[in-house]
Design a protein around this motif. Structure first.
Motif, PDB file in Angstrom:
ATOM      1  N   LEU A   1       0.831  -1.207   0.000  1.00 43.25           N
ATOM      2  CA  LEU A   1       0.000   0.000   0.000  1.00 43.25           C
ATOM      3  C   LEU A   1       0.866   1.257   0.000  1.00 43.25           C
ATOM      4  O   LEU A   1       0.510   2.253  -0.638  1.00 43.25           O
ATOM      5  CB  LEU A   1      -0.927  -0.013   1.206  1.00 43.25           C
ATOM      6  CG  LEU A   1      -2.027  -1.068   1.178  1.00 43.25           C
ATOM      7  CD1 LEU A   1      -2.851  -1.003   2.459  1.00 43.25           C
ATOM      8  CD2 LEU A   1      -2.917  -0.898  -0.033  1.00 43.25           C
ATOM      9  N   LEU A   2       1.987   1.225   0.710  1.00 42.59           N
ATOM     10  CA  LEU A   2       2.876   2.387   0.664  1.00 42.59           C
ATOM     11  C   LEU A   2       3.429   2.569  -0.743  1.00 42.59           C
ATOM     12  O   LEU A   2       3.529   3.693  -1.240  1.00 42.59           O
ATOM     13  CB  LEU A   2       4.027   2.212   1.653  1.00 42.59           C
ATOM     14  CG  LEU A   2       5.056   3.341   1.599  1.00 42.59           C
ATOM     15  CD1 LEU A   2       4.451   4.640   2.104  1.00 42.59           C
ATOM     16  CD2 LEU A   2       6.300   3.001   2.386  1.00 42.59           C
TER      17      LEU A   2
ATOM     18  N   GLY B   1      -1.044  -0.438  -8.554  1.00 43.72           N
ATOM     19  CA  GLY B   1       0.033  -1.196  -9.156  1.00 43.72           C
ATOM     20  C   GLY B   1       0.765  -0.442 -10.241  1.00 43.72           C
ATOM     21  O   GLY B   1       1.638  -1.006 -10.900  1.00 43.72           O
ATOM     22  N   ALA B   2       0.422   0.848 -10.444  1.00 43.05           N
ATOM     23  CA  ALA B   2       1.112   1.620 -11.454  1.00 43.05           C
ATOM     24  C   ALA B   2       2.581   1.743 -11.095  1.00 43.05           C
ATOM     25  O   ALA B   2       2.964   1.815  -9.937  1.00 43.05           O
ATOM     26  CB  ALA B   2       0.483   3.012 -11.570  1.00 43.05           C
ATOM     27  N   LYS B   3       3.423   1.782 -12.109  1.00 48.95           N
ATOM     28  CA  LYS B   3       4.851   1.853 -11.894  1.00 48.95           C
ATOM     29  C   LYS B   3       5.245   3.222 -11.361  1.00 48.95           C
ATOM     30  O   LYS B   3       4.703   4.239 -11.760  1.00 48.95           O
ATOM     31  CB  LYS B   3       5.603   1.576 -13.205  1.00 48.95           C
ATOM     32  CG  LYS B   3       5.322   0.195 -13.793  1.00 48.95           C
ATOM     33  CD  LYS B   3       5.798  -0.910 -12.856  1.00 48.95           C
ATOM     34  CE  LYS B   3       5.535  -2.284 -13.462  1.00 48.95           C
ATOM     35  NZ  LYS B   3       5.954  -3.360 -12.555  1.00 48.95           N
ATOM     36  N   VAL B   4       6.207   3.229 -10.454  1.00 56.63           N
ATOM     37  CA  VAL B   4       6.737   4.469  -9.910  1.00 56.63           C
ATOM     38  C   VAL B   4       8.127   4.661 -10.490  1.00 56.63           C
ATOM     39  O   VAL B   4       9.012   3.837 -10.270  1.00 56.63           O
ATOM     40  CB  VAL B   4       6.810   4.417  -8.370  1.00 56.63           C
ATOM     41  CG1 VAL B   4       7.319   5.735  -7.820  1.00 56.63           C
ATOM     42  CG2 VAL B   4       5.454   4.088  -7.797  1.00 56.63           C
ATOM     43  N   GLY B   5       8.306   5.721 -11.264  1.00 53.09           N
ATOM     44  CA  GLY B   5       9.561   5.914 -11.955  1.00 53.09           C
ATOM     45  C   GLY B   5      10.590   6.621 -11.096  1.00 53.09           C
ATOM     46  O   GLY B   5      10.327   7.671 -10.538  1.00 53.09           O
ATOM     47  N   ALA B   6      11.807   6.039 -11.030  1.00 53.32           N
ATOM     48  CA  ALA B   6      12.968   6.676 -10.419  1.00 53.32           C
ATOM     49  C   ALA B   6      12.674   7.221  -9.022  1.00 53.32           C
ATOM     50  O   ALA B   6      12.969   8.352  -8.711  1.00 53.32           O
ATOM     51  CB  ALA B   6      13.478   7.799 -11.324  1.00 53.32           C
TER      52      ALA B   6
ATOM     53  N   GLU C   1      11.845   2.007  -4.411  1.00 51.53           N
ATOM     54  CA  GLU C   1      12.754   0.880  -4.619  1.00 51.53           C
ATOM     55  C   GLU C   1      13.184   0.277  -3.288  1.00 51.53           C
ATOM     56  O   GLU C   1      13.324  -0.950  -3.171  1.00 51.53           O
ATOM     57  CB  GLU C   1      13.967   1.357  -5.416  1.00 51.53           C
ATOM     58  CG  GLU C   1      13.625   1.790  -6.843  1.00 51.53           C
ATOM     59  CD  GLU C   1      14.814   2.424  -7.547  1.00 51.53           C
ATOM     60  OE1 GLU C   1      15.901   2.499  -6.913  1.00 51.53           O
ATOM     61  OE2 GLU C   1      14.668   2.832  -8.714  1.00 51.53           O
ATOM     62  N   ALA C   2      13.385   1.127  -2.273  1.00 47.28           N
ATOM     63  CA  ALA C   2      13.736   0.609  -0.951  1.00 47.28           C
ATOM     64  C   ALA C   2      12.592  -0.216  -0.372  1.00 47.28           C
ATOM     65  O   ALA C   2      12.819  -1.262   0.251  1.00 47.28           O
ATOM     66  CB  ALA C   2      14.084   1.760  -0.019  1.00 47.28           C
TER      67      ALA C   2
ATOM     68  N   ASP D   1      10.349  -1.895  -2.077  1.00 48.27           N
ATOM     69  CA  ASP D   1      10.326  -3.164  -2.807  1.00 48.27           C
ATOM     70  C   ASP D   1      11.428  -4.103  -2.313  1.00 48.27           C
ATOM     71  O   ASP D   1      11.214  -5.311  -2.177  1.00 48.27           O
ATOM     72  CB  ASP D   1      10.486  -2.913  -4.306  1.00 48.27           C
ATOM     73  CG  ASP D   1       9.240  -2.302  -4.929  1.00 48.27           C
ATOM     74  OD1 ASP D   1       8.166  -2.418  -4.312  1.00 48.27           O
ATOM     75  OD2 ASP D   1       9.342  -1.709  -6.016  1.00 48.27           O
ATOM     76  N   ALA D   2      12.616  -3.547  -2.057  1.00 51.15           N
ATOM     77  CA  ALA D   2      13.729  -4.380  -1.592  1.00 51.15           C
ATOM     78  C   ALA D   2      13.429  -4.983  -0.222  1.00 51.15           C
ATOM     79  O   ALA D   2      13.712  -6.168   0.024  1.00 51.15           O
ATOM     80  CB  ALA D   2      15.011  -3.548  -1.546  1.00 51.15           C
ATOM     81  N   LEU D   3      12.842  -4.197   0.669  1.00 53.52           N
ATOM     82  CA  LEU D   3      12.498  -4.722   1.995  1.00 53.52           C
ATOM     83  C   LEU D   3      11.421  -5.787   1.901  1.00 53.52           C
ATOM     84  O   LEU D   3      11.461  -6.802   2.620  1.00 53.52           O
ATOM     85  CB  LEU D   3      12.038  -3.574   2.896  1.00 53.52           C
ATOM     86  CG  LEU D   3      13.127  -2.608   3.363  1.00 53.52           C
ATOM     87  CD1 LEU D   3      12.507  -1.371   4.010  1.00 53.52           C
ATOM     88  CD2 LEU D   3      14.078  -3.286   4.342  1.00 53.52           C
ATOM     89  N   ARG D   4      10.455  -5.566   1.025  1.00 56.42           N
ATOM     90  CA  ARG D   4       9.384  -6.560   0.872  1.00 56.42           C
ATOM     91  C   ARG D   4       9.937  -7.865   0.310  1.00 56.42           C
ATOM     92  O   ARG D   4       9.503  -8.959   0.706  1.00 56.42           O
ATOM     93  CB  ARG D   4       8.291  -6.000  -0.029  1.00 56.42           C
ATOM     94  CG  ARG D   4       6.995  -6.791   0.014  1.00 56.42           C
ATOM     95  CD  ARG D   4       5.888  -6.041  -0.690  1.00 56.42           C
ATOM     96  NE  ARG D   4       6.212  -5.779  -2.077  1.00 56.42           N
ATOM     97  CZ  ARG D   4       6.069  -6.672  -3.066  1.00 56.42           C
ATOM     98  NH1 ARG D   4       5.606  -7.874  -2.802  1.00 56.42           N
ATOM     99  NH2 ARG D   4       6.383  -6.363  -4.297  1.00 56.42           N
ATOM    100  N   ARG D   5      10.901  -7.783  -0.600  1.00 58.24           N
ATOM    101  CA  ARG D   5      11.519  -9.000  -1.139  1.00 58.24           C
ATOM    102  C   ARG D   5      12.313  -9.732  -0.056  1.00 58.24           C
ATOM    103  O   ARG D   5      12.342 -10.966  -0.025  1.00 58.24           O
ATOM    104  CB  ARG D   5      12.431  -8.660  -2.322  1.00 58.24           C
ATOM    105  CG  ARG D   5      11.681  -8.315  -3.601  1.00 58.24           C
ATOM    106  CD  ARG D   5      12.621  -8.287  -4.790  1.00 58.24           C
ATOM    107  NE  ARG D   5      13.636  -7.246  -4.665  1.00 58.24           N
ATOM    108  CZ  ARG D   5      13.498  -6.009  -5.118  1.00 58.24           C
ATOM    109  NH1 ARG D   5      12.365  -5.663  -5.742  1.00 58.24           N
ATOM    110  NH2 ARG D   5      14.457  -5.120  -4.981  1.00 58.24           N
TER     111      ARG D   5
END
Length: 633
Positions: free
Chosen positions: A342-343, A362-367, A372-373, A375-379
């Motif tokens: 959600l964030l 779900g839209a892409k967030v550019g740059a 990105e941080a 997404d990395a934590l969720r992975r």
């Protein structure tokens, strides 16, 4: 390691911290009180009972701290760490602390969520009342309230006359007369005041010692046998400044010595020794959002609660292996994943909640480095979530197998298969526990907590009220569920009277399609559960009786999540039936096919088919309802 037993829900005393203040650093303030004449203690250390004290001004200090279980070798390594010398403004202080905890024989104070203790340190004695449970004010940190009073050096027991009336009145005079020492801690503490940055102060405590409990013997001498529990831990308490600094310092220490984040305390270990009861699973607490909560506050609150829920039950699982704690951890990991997603979505919002359309979910967030941080934590959270879901699958099958009739010819598992099932469930739990003890898990939790509390991800777009964004967000999630249902090739509904018929009109849907539907329904449910506090509950309209002069009272409102709960259950049922069938097939492959397991596989296939046949009707019934976030739109 000081994991304790289940702690009772505290009775709220003292001032609480608001949701808006929870994200800020909690600066400890001195306790204000009026000192009455001291109440003498009895020779055995028990407090002398006084008359109820007059109301006093007593401010509850909110203590924010992080606890890390360690080993004696790790503590020795940390004491010689040059990093600490660079952050400290004075040499380390070495203290010998003996702390005695007082309660009634039936632990009446603990039942109210309070601990009364007296700590002797050199020529000082301090009396403290602390709450057992954390208020989850910060991610992965314990936020507890405490009241503190200095005592004369002479004497051993507490001074009940110093207690505020709100605490004193929790027990009767007869109960206060029974308050006596129950257990004690004997700790060698090395303390340092660290300054990670010019505006932040963190007290570091390296504790090593033991928790002691004296148990009377039955021999003629009347000597007592001591039961002890070793203590080796690191405590980081925020004295002022940034909350995120707690986790940054903890991560730096963890990099140089193996530590494990925990929610257990020395008092927890004392209660475990005293009662002999293991810790119990901790249920999730409802989200405390209000209609004025912003998007950023809502995310931070949801993440704090999910992470705190995960850590508390991780402590229980490591101490007792409780399967209910594993279940709570699986739920917490799903909520944490939903909050992170959600964030990620909220970062695509415009800076104002105007008429401009919101981006698609779900839209892409550019740059965006913060996206990105996230997404990395969720992975990094994904491996634990996978281990938990796997272990839960075996536990659910074991629960189902225990309810099946154990008679010849009935659907079920053979004795060999039941043994294999117990072994598989135990091994799955052990894999989860091994992961929790690993250095990678603690590093992840500390990094996640520092990132959440640091607030670098916040932006003007996240300052708008969550209530203005939630309807569109929930509508998009609901559309995703609808599209996932439409893509399923569901069997035709059963004819009347064929309630339990085996439905084979169409091939069952693919496993990935079913799992996609389950995940989307789960996110919709969890998001609605978090957002429910944004919409005050309204009572249902009363039915007026024609010709009646008096209008009947309004009926109490029903659960606003009830329709969504039914939908979630309808979506989950076929997925769980298929997962159970896969695990039964796996057991049969390892132990050899048995007639009972073959009949169980047939029953599970039938259960899945019936659940899938009912799903369209459940969805139609849900889609006709106006959910609480649609009211007034």
């Amino acid at each position: 390691m000081t994991n304790g037993p289940a702690r009772p829900t505290p009775t709220t005393t003292g001032p609480d911290t608001s949701a808006q203040e929870a994200g800020r650093a909690a600066v400890s303030s001195p306790v204000a009180y009026e000192t009455p004449p001291p109440t003498p203690s009895s020779p055995d250390g028990s407090p002398a009972v006084a008359t109820p004290p007059p109301p006093k001004r007593a401010l509850a200090v909110r203590e924010v701290e992080v606890k890390l279980a360690a080993t004696p070798a790790a503590l020795a390594r940390l004491q010689a760490l040059p990093l600490l010398a660079r952050m400290a403004d004075a040499p380390p202080a070495h203290r010998h602390q003996v702390t005695t905890y007082y309660d009634t024989p039936d632990l009446a104070l603990a039942a109210h969520g309070l601990a009364l203790r007296v700590r002797r340190q050199g020529d000082r004695r301090v009396q403290t009342v602390k709450t057992w449970a954390s208020d989850a004010g910060t991610a992965a940190a314990a936020g507890r309230r405490e009241w503190e009073w200095p005592l004369p050096v002479e004497g051993d027991g507490p001074d009940i006359g110093l207690l505020p009336a709100g605490i004193f009145n929790l027990l009767t005079s007869a109960q206060w007369a029974q308050v006596a020492p129950r257990f004690a801690t004997d700790i060698e503490r090395t303390a340092l005041l660290l300054h990670p940055d010019p505006r932040t102060s963190v007290e570091l405590a390296l504790d090593q010692g033991e928790v002691r409990l004296s148990v009377p013997n039955n021999d003629e001498t009347g000597a007592a046998e001591e039961t002890t529990w070793p203590v080796a831990e690191v405590e980081l308490e925020l004295k002022g400044g940034r909350v995120a600094a707690l986790f940054e310092v903890a991560a730096a220490l963890h990099h140089h010595a193996p530590l494990r984040i925990t929610t257990g305390s020395k008092a927890d270990a004392g209660l475990r020794l005293l009662t002999g009861k293991p810790a119990a699973a901790v249920p999730a607490q409802p989200a405390a959002l209000t209609p004025v909560t912003t998007v950023a506050e809502g995310f931070r609150h949801a993440t704090r609660h999910a992470l705190g829920h995960l850590l508390e039950n991780a402590t229980v699982l490591l101490e007792s292996g409780d399967t209910q704690a594993l279940r709570e951890m699986a739920a917490a990991s799903r909520r944490l994943d939903t909050a992170m997603r959600l964030l990620r979505l909220a970062m695509t919002l415009p800076s104002t909640a105007g008429p401009a359309p919101l981006p698609r979910v779900g839209a892409k967030v550019g740059a965006n480095p913060h996206a990105e941080a996230a997404d990395a934590l969720r992975r990094r959270l994904a491996p634990l979530r996978t281990l938990l879901e796997t272990a839960r699958g075996w536990d659910r099958l074991a629960e189902r197998a225990a309810l099946l009739p154990d008679r010849k010819g009935a659907a079920g598992l053979s004795k060999r298969q039941r043994l294999a099932l117990d072994h598989a469930a135990t091994q799955a739990r052990r894999r989860v526990m091994k992961h929790l003890r690993g250095a990678g898990h603690t590093a992840l939790v500390l990094d996640l907590a520092a990132w959440v509390e640091g607030g670098g991800w916040a932006s003007p777009a996240l300052d708008q009220p969550l209530k203005t964004v939630a309807p569109r967000l929930l509508a998009e999630l609901q559309d995703k569920v609808a599209r996932a249902i439409d893509r399923l090739e569901l069997p035709s509904p059963p004819p009347p009277g064929a309630r339990n018929a085996v439905l084979v009109a169409k091939a069952p849907p693919a496993a990935d399609a079913l799992e996609r539907l389950r995940r989307r329904a789960q996110r919709l449910y969890e998001t609605a559960e978090v957002c429910r506090g944004l919409y005050p509950l309204a009572t249902a309209k009363a039915k007026t009786v024609k010709g009646a002069k008096i209008t009947p009272p309004k009926r109490p409102a029903t659960d606003p999540l009830a329709p969504l709960t039914r939908l979630h259950g309808a979506v989950t049922a076929p997925v769980l039936a298929r997962q159970a069938a896969q695990l039964v097939a796996q057991l049969a492959k390892g132990t050899g096919p048995k007639a009972r397991s073959t009949r169980l596989l047939s029953r599970l296939a039938q259960e899945e088919a019936v659940a899938l046949a009912k799903l369209p009707a459940t969805w139609r019934g849900y889609s006709r309802r106006r959910m609480f976030w649609m009211m007034g739109r």
